[in-house]
Scaffold this motif. Structure first.
Motif, short mmCIF file in Angstrom:
data_model
loop_
_atom_site.label_atom_id
_atom_site.label_comp_id
_atom_site.label_asym_id
_atom_site.label_seq_id
_atom_site.Cartn_x
_atom_site.Cartn_y
_atom_site.Cartn_z
N CYS A 154 0.81 -1.20 0.00
CA CYS A 154 -0.13 -0.17 0.02
C CYS A 154 0.84 1.40 -0.04
N VAL A 210 -1.84 3.00 6.42
CA VAL A 210 -2.89 1.85 5.97
C VAL A 210 -2.24 0.55 6.20
N ASN A 217 -3.46 -0.82 9.17
CA ASN A 217 -4.89 -1.06 9.38
C ASN A 217 -5.44 -2.27 9.54
N GLU A 236 -8.19 -3.63 8.35
CA GLU A 236 -8.78 -4.13 7.20
C GLU A 236 -7.84 -4.42 6.09
N GLU A 269 -12.70 -3.43 -3.30
CA GLU A 269 -13.49 -3.17 -2.27
C GLU A 269 -12.77 -2.36 -1.02
N THR A 270 -11.39 -3.07 -0.69
CA THR A 270 -10.72 -2.55 0.09
C THR A 270 -9.96 -1.02 -0.20
N SER A 279 -11.43 1.03 -2.10
CA SER A 279 -12.34 2.11 -1.99
C SER A 279 -12.60 2.62 -0.68
N LYS A 280 -12.44 1.53 0.22
CA LYS A 280 -12.60 1.75 1.77
C LYS A 280 -11.55 2.82 2.40
N LEU A 281 -10.27 2.39 2.01
CA LEU A 281 -9.03 2.81 2.60
C LEU A 281 -8.37 3.94 1.78
N GLY A 282 -8.95 4.16 0.54
CA GLY A 282 -8.65 5.30 -0.50
C GLY A 282 -7.06 5.39 -0.80
#
Lengths: 195, 195
Positions: A78, A83, A86, A88, A173-174, A176-179
């Motif tokens: 990442c 992040v 994080n 998730e 999906e992850t 878009s959640k974490l940007g």
């Protein structure tokens, strides 16, 4: 060889050599590899692992299946350490490792399939469908290649815990959640006793 | 191509093809690989992973260091499932994984060092000691090569938790306790962000 500040920096990181030694090595050598050898011959370089120093964020995760019969090591990248820590993000890394253990992909993405493997697949398909009308053949081959990618490429595989989505959808999906951009960098899968 | 029962069996395991199809494929093909392609063209073979079926005992183990910055996957083989389930055997596998994470070997053993790397090392040493008396040079090179092996080969490395012994001594201790041949089959080490 063109000597840039960037080259000198890279060589110093790779070898631990001093500024002047690194410059001289680059001036007298034809390539980066030769410059490393040059410095080692002169005793100005250790067997330093430059790879250990490249900075990137994320996590290396593992999954051991069936009491040690199958093992997976996977690196998920990442952009920030924030992040990387994080929950998730870590959970995504674990889910991907479990998926790799179960689904045994060979490549991360379709652009990693070697050209020769790609050509080999196409030749096999051509032989299989040689009796079909010529107009249909290309379309069938494209379809079969898609199936092949779904079999061998992690990102194209149906996710084992929810086969309605692909692994790349799970990652998206992850993202878009974490940007942040999230990428599977690499994985290795060992099967006990396999070649 | 000489068709043996063993070849037919191997091909059937690799492809899932029937006995007669496998025989015919071997008869009509120049090599094992061609026979696999032949069967796939005929639609008699899946992309089966023969590697998953080779039998060997032991354990695949992993070690994640520094909260996911370094990861190791390692396969340790033994002769029987009985030993594979033994606690001392599993502990050896864990100790070796931890050692690999810390000591970053490149090869399992010195016979895995590629000839080109070996020659490259020797050339560097020759250059470093070219001013020494010729009679001493071979001896110095041998000594330096030993140091190189201790740096890059797992079995020759000093064991990180007890540097008075080498990793191969650690393994030999467990071998003599458990009475079975024990071998590190392979390992992979990922460093986050490394190339």
């Amino acid at each position: 060889m063109n000597i840039s500040t960037e080259d000198v920096k890279k060589l110093r990181e790779a070898t631990g050599a001093g500024m002047m030694d690194a410059k001289k090595a680059l001036q007298e050598s034809g390539s980066f590899e030769d410059a490393v050898s040059y410095l080692r011959k002169k005793g100005h370089a250790s067997l330093a692992k430059k790879s250990d120093r490249v900075a990137k964020e994320g996590v290396v995760t593992s999954y051991i299946h069936a009491g040690g019969k199958i093992g997976v090591l996977l690196e998920l990248n990442c952009e920030t350490d924030f992040v990387a820590r994080n929950e998730e993000f870590k959970e995504l890394a674990n889910s991907l490792s479990l998926h790799v253990a179960a689904a045994a992909p060979i490549y991360v993405s379709r652009d990693q399939v070697p050209e020769v493997a790609h050509e080999n697949e196409k030749n096999i398909y051509r032989e299989q469908i040689k009796d079909k009308p010529a107009a249909m053949q290309e379309q069938i081959i494209t379809g079969k290649l898609e199936k092949y990618y779904e079999m061998v490429c992690l990102l194209d595989q149906p996710y084992v815990r929810d086969p309605d989505k692909k692994v790349k959808d799970l990652i998206a999906e992850t993202v878009s959640k974490l940007g942040e951009n999230i990428q599977v960098r690499r994985f290795t899968r060992f099967v006990l006793g396999a070649e």
